[in-house]
Design a protein around this motif. Structure first.
Motif, mmCIF file in Angstrom:
data_model
loop_
_atom_site.group_PDB
_atom_site.id
_atom_site.type_symbol
_atom_site.label_atom_id
_atom_site.label_comp_id
_atom_site.label_asym_id
_atom_site.label_seq_id
_atom_site.Cartn_x
_atom_site.Cartn_y
_atom_site.Cartn_z
ATOM 1 N N PHE A 40 -1.444 -7.799 -6.113
ATOM 2 C CA PHE A 40 -2.242 -8.734 -5.317
ATOM 3 C C PHE A 40 -3.742 -8.627 -5.595
ATOM 4 O O PHE A 40 -4.424 -9.660 -5.713
ATOM 5 C CB PHE A 40 -1.926 -8.533 -3.829
ATOM 6 C CG PHE A 40 -2.660 -9.470 -2.931
ATOM 7 C CD1 PHE A 40 -2.483 -10.848 -3.026
ATOM 8 C CD2 PHE A 40 -3.545 -8.971 -1.970
ATOM 9 C CE1 PHE A 40 -3.167 -11.713 -2.187
ATOM 10 C CE2 PHE A 40 -4.231 -9.838 -1.126
ATOM 11 C CZ PHE A 40 -4.046 -11.208 -1.232
ATOM 12 N N PRO A 41 -4.321 -7.428 -5.766
ATOM 13 C CA PRO A 41 -5.772 -7.343 -6.026
ATOM 14 C C PRO A 41 -6.157 -8.052 -7.332
ATOM 15 O O PRO A 41 -7.235 -8.640 -7.422
ATOM 16 C CB PRO A 41 -6.036 -5.836 -6.121
ATOM 17 C CG PRO A 41 -4.938 -5.203 -5.342
ATOM 18 C CD PRO A 41 -3.739 -6.084 -5.555
ATOM 19 N N GLN A 44 -6.136 -11.777 -6.650
ATOM 20 C CA GLN A 44 -7.302 -12.194 -5.848
ATOM 21 C C GLN A 44 -8.509 -12.488 -6.734
ATOM 22 O O GLN A 44 -9.239 -13.440 -6.475
ATOM 23 C CB GLN A 44 -7.668 -11.092 -4.845
ATOM 24 C CG GLN A 44 -6.808 -11.110 -3.593
ATOM 25 C CD GLN A 44 -7.231 -10.037 -2.611
ATOM 26 O OE1 GLN A 44 -7.234 -8.856 -2.931
ATOM 27 N NE2 GLN A 44 -7.625 -10.460 -1.415
ATOM 28 N N LEU A 61 3.189 -7.677 -3.631
ATOM 29 C CA LEU A 61 2.429 -7.151 -2.494
ATOM 30 C C LEU A 61 2.803 -5.690 -2.275
ATOM 31 O O LEU A 61 3.977 -5.316 -2.361
ATOM 32 C CB LEU A 61 2.758 -7.934 -1.220
ATOM 33 C CG LEU A 61 2.389 -9.426 -1.222
ATOM 34 C CD1 LEU A 61 2.969 -10.112 0.013
ATOM 35 C CD2 LEU A 61 0.861 -9.594 -1.244
ATOM 36 N N SER A 64 0.710 -2.229 2.228
ATOM 37 C CA SER A 64 -0.523 -2.354 3.015
ATOM 38 C C SER A 64 -1.168 -3.731 2.871
ATOM 39 O O SER A 64 -2.137 -4.032 3.549
ATOM 40 C CB SER A 64 -1.518 -1.276 2.567
ATOM 41 O OG SER A 64 -1.685 -1.325 1.162
ATOM 42 N N ASP A 65 -0.642 -4.564 1.960
ATOM 43 C CA ASP A 65 -1.210 -5.910 1.814
ATOM 44 C C ASP A 65 -0.770 -6.807 2.964
ATOM 45 O O ASP A 65 0.341 -6.670 3.477
ATOM 46 C CB ASP A 65 -0.759 -6.533 0.487
ATOM 47 C CG ASP A 65 -1.388 -5.863 -0.731
ATOM 48 O OD1 ASP A 65 -2.535 -5.374 -0.602
ATOM 49 O OD2 ASP A 65 -0.736 -5.817 -1.791
ATOM 50 N N ASP A 66 -1.651 -7.759 3.302
ATOM 51 C CA ASP A 66 -1.341 -8.683 4.386
ATOM 52 C C ASP A 66 -0.740 -9.948 3.780
ATOM 53 O O ASP A 66 -1.430 -10.651 3.035
ATOM 54 C CB ASP A 66 -2.622 -9.009 5.160
ATOM 55 C CG ASP A 66 -2.348 -9.909 6.344
ATOM 56 O OD1 ASP A 66 -1.180 -10.311 6.539
ATOM 57 O OD2 ASP A 66 -3.311 -10.215 7.068
ATOM 58 N N LEU A 70 -1.825 -14.249 1.233
ATOM 59 C CA LEU A 70 -1.224 -14.935 0.085
ATOM 60 C C LEU A 70 -0.640 -16.299 0.491
ATOM 61 O O LEU A 70 -0.175 -17.067 -0.351
ATOM 62 C CB LEU A 70 -0.110 -14.042 -0.509
ATOM 63 C CG LEU A 70 0.458 -14.384 -1.880
ATOM 64 C CD1 LEU A 70 -0.629 -14.305 -2.955
ATOM 65 C CD2 LEU A 70 1.614 -13.441 -2.234
#
Lengths: 176, 560
Positions: A40-41, A44, A61, A64-66, A70
């Motif tokens: 995910f980072p 982004q 994800l 800890s990702d929300d 997304l």
């Protein structure tokens, strides 16, 4: 070629999971070519670049990702994955439920990381349609045998992603 | 009590098959110990000090006679002829063979029992009032609601790998007999002014290493939302509870870190998404389940029974038992009987196979075929006619189940402790026995009156030491067993955590320590106040002064 379970079938699979090497910068790290699932980072900071590439792109994800972050991009992705750093880390189940129910994601949803046969049933009920155990963890024969786990419980009590109604709404249960 | 339909039975049978397959693969070396561990724990199987320990679930403490007989059979066939009843109304076997457990589970499934989620980081056995349905102060019978939650929690796919274990308790009476304030979720069922059922929600209570009382996050949620509201709490916890440190992983730590207001906000945000969705309960489903808990076929009896009263007046031991072990019932002419598992010389909560058969026989003959377990580790026959009490007492006495000590000093709560449990720092059973032997005189026990002594062999607090009037906690100091003593803890509506009185004691000192605490109480007692009332009135100091100031207790200061 690695194999995964997709919708109850053992199938060969081309997707590679890209994990950012220790100390690497998400903005500049070299992303492998081909069908790739990026963290995910990376998505982004390199969304436009990835969308412009000829290859299909997926995002994974971490626990800890929300998933809400997304939500607006779900339509643009060929695949979403959720990582299980340990099979006992259950955050991914609630993330999958959120993706399927809260954000309406209907595309391929893949469990990656420490994905084991004895969690297949709960993973699939939580919305994962693709189960990707680590390469080499299971022989082809073991993976074929593991498909049976998806049917461990015929008619579970709970509503879930694959049983939208709880048992008490699915069936008329006779009184005592 | 709840009786399975085909859906319940098939799910349980499928669980037996699943676990048997997992055990086979484990024994064949396909499933490593690390991969097998959470699976066996979710089926109640621990690896303990001497042998595996197998923990069987008794949902909200209810047992039918045929289930008791099955437990007796398992005790004889797979264990050493006895079982242990726990403070969580589970049943533990201490000596099964690992490879026998799938067969034991299959035996249990044949009488609608199981060991589902009695360990592991999942939703554990649901706790409810042992006097539900028969207590005079009941507002809502919580058993149907407990059964609804049991079904929702059983093999729940989303919440099987939580940060830590998760315990839910329900109260529906004026007097809280389940200690809702010390659960991850405590639900206080009540009725609003319109007579509609709903519940108050407490979260983040717990004993263990960090004892905290639960905080209220909702004052009245209508019954339809029982599952969706609990689901929303679990979802917040599953996503955000700490997973980096096992000692900080319970929901109480998350609630404390976020604060009750922020935690409530997050729950409400989740709830807004699922409220009125498919998990909303229907009146039809609640009615279906509630029907299982309808009153048994009570006879219309007069409130007083002359024969019983004559028996009580002519037999001092029977009268003593009636005074301590018989409770009021909502129906005229009926009473509830507490069978004591606290006989001196027997570990608290232990029950032999023959005793289980006797309880089953008593239940069949005198109490509509059912018995209940209490978190104080005793057994209740909830619906006994007063005219049958004398016969029940005689049979119970013969079976050594009639010690007239319910609520008294020797009715000690204790975990299995270091004799069995590999988590324990110290033994619990010999401490309980030492205290019971010191206070063996019944007249003296009656003079001391109501007091609760709770003993845990480690800070996991299975013996609920924090809420004992006198709490005893086993601690390890340089490989030796020591015991820290608290006083002033309390369960019930006024739940309070005890305070440590000072340095820890050696095992041999413990009977003296309790004697000194009791002597302090008796010296200071005003009228008929209980030990706990005296502690609350005069504070810790007089007790400390007596215990630590008195020369006849040898001073052994650990780490000195």
């Amino acid at each position: 070629m690695p194999k995964v379970i997709h919708k109850g079938q053992v199938v060969a699979d081309n997707w590679q999971v890209f994990r950012l090497p220790e100390g690497a910068d998400a903005a500049t790290a070299a992303i492998p070519t081909g069908q790739v699932i990026v963290p995910f980072p990376v998505w982004q900071v390199r969304r436009e670049e990835l969308l412009a590439s000829a290859d299909a792109v997926g995002v994974w994800l971490a626990g800890s990702d929300d998933p809400a972050a997304l939500a607006d991009d779900l339509h643009a992705l060929a695949l979403v994955a959720v990582d299980f750093p340990k099979f006992t880390d259950g955050r991914g189940y609630s993330i999958a439920v959120a993706l399927r129910t809260r954000f309406g994601y209907t595309g391929p949803l893949r469990a990656i990381g420490q994905v084991l046969r004895d969690q297949f049933n709960y993973l699939s009920r939580s919305g994962f349609d693709t189960l990707a155990p680590a390469e080499g963890r299971y022989t082809d024969a073991q993976l074929e045998a593991a498909v049976a786990s998806l049917a461990d419980f015929t008619d579970p009590y709970q509503a879930s992603v694959i049983h939208p109604q709880p048992l008490f709404r699915r069936h008329s249960r006779a009184a005592a | 009590m709840y009786r399975y339909d085909n859906y319940d039975q098939r799910l349980l049978d499928e669980r037996v098959a699943q676990f048997r397959n997992q055990m086979d693969r484990h024994l064949a070396g396909e499933l490593s110990e690390d991969e097998f561990r959470p699976l066996r724990l979710q089926n109640g199987l621990y690896i303990q000090r001497h042998a595996p320990m197998y923990r069987i679930s008794v949902p909200y403490g209810h047992l039918a006679s045929r289930q008791l007989r099955k437990l007796a059979y398992l005790a004889r066939t797979y264990d050493r002829g006895y079982a242990h009843f726990t403070t969580r109304t589970n049943v533990q076997f201490n000596w099964p063979k690992l490879e026998d457990v799938p067969d034991m589970l299959a035996e249990l499934a044949s009488v609608q029992m199981h060991s589902n989620q009695t360990s592991g980081n999942d939703i554990r056995n649901i706790t409810a009032d042992p006097y539900a349905g028969v207590a005079g102060d009941e507002i809502v019978d919580t058993r149907p609601w407990a059964e609804i939650l049991r079904q929702w929690a059983t093999y729940n796919p989303e919440f099987a790998y939580l940060p830590r274990k998760f315990k839910i308790a329900l109260n529906g009476a004026l007097e809280d007999r389940v200690v809702v304030q010390v659960y991850d979720i405590g639900l206080d069922f009540t009725k609003n002014e319109a007579g509609e059922i709903g519940f108050r929600v407490l979260v983040g209570g717990g004993l263990g290493r960090t004892p905290i009382l639960g905080v209220e996050i909702a004052s009245f949620i209508p019954w339809q939302h029982l599952i969706t509201y609990c689901e929303s709490i679990l979802r917040v916890y599953n996503r955000h509870g700490r997973r980096d440190n096992i000692w900080k992983a319970r929901i109480k730590i998350l609630v404390k870190a976020l604060g009750a207001d922020e935690f409530r906000r997050q729950v409400e945000e989740e709830w807004a998404l699922v409220k009125d969705g498919p998990n909303t309960l229907t009146a039809e489903e609640v009615e279906r389940i509630a029907t299982h808990f309808d009153d048994p076929d009570y006879a219309d009896l007069p409130e007083r029974d002359a024969t019983f009263e004559a028996q009580r007046d002519s037999s001092k031991p029977f009268a003593a038992w009636v005074r301590r072990n018989v409770r009021e019932h909502k129906r005229p002419g009926y009473a509830s009987v507490v069978l004591s598992l606290k006989r001196t010389g027997v570990p608290p909560g232990d029950i032999t196979a023959d005793q289980m058969d006797t309880v089953a026989d008593l239940a069949d003959r005198y109490s509509f075929g059912e018995a209940r377990m209490t978190h104080e580790q005793n057994v209740v026959l909830a619906d006994v006619r007063k005219s049958d009490l004398y016969a029940v007492w005689q049979i119970a006495r013969e079976a050594k189940l009639a010690t007239p000590n319910i609520g008294l000093l020797t009715d000690i709560i204790a975990c299995p402790g270091g004799d069995f449990c590999s988590l324990a720092n110290a033994r619990s059973i010999p401490i309980a026995e030492g205290i019971q032997r010191r206070f063996d005189d019944l007249d003296y026990l009656y003079d001391i009156g109501e007091i609760e002594i709770n003993i845990s062999g480690c800070m996991n607090a299975c013996g609920h030491h924090h809420v004992g009037h006198i709490g005893v906690l086993g601690v390890d100091k340089n490989g030796e067993e020591w015991y820290q003593v608290t006083i002033g803890g309390m369960q019930g509506n006024e739940t309070a955590l005890g305070k440590v009185i000072g340095r820890a004691f050696a095992a041999a000192e413990m009977p003296d320590v309790v004697s000194e605490l009791i002597a302090t109480y008796l010296d200071n007692r005003f009228a008929d106040e209980r030990f706990i009332d005296t502690v609350q009135r005069i504070g810790l100091e007089p007790f400390k002064a007596r215990v630590y100031g008195d020369q006849h207790i040898e001073r052994k200061v650990a780490n000195a």
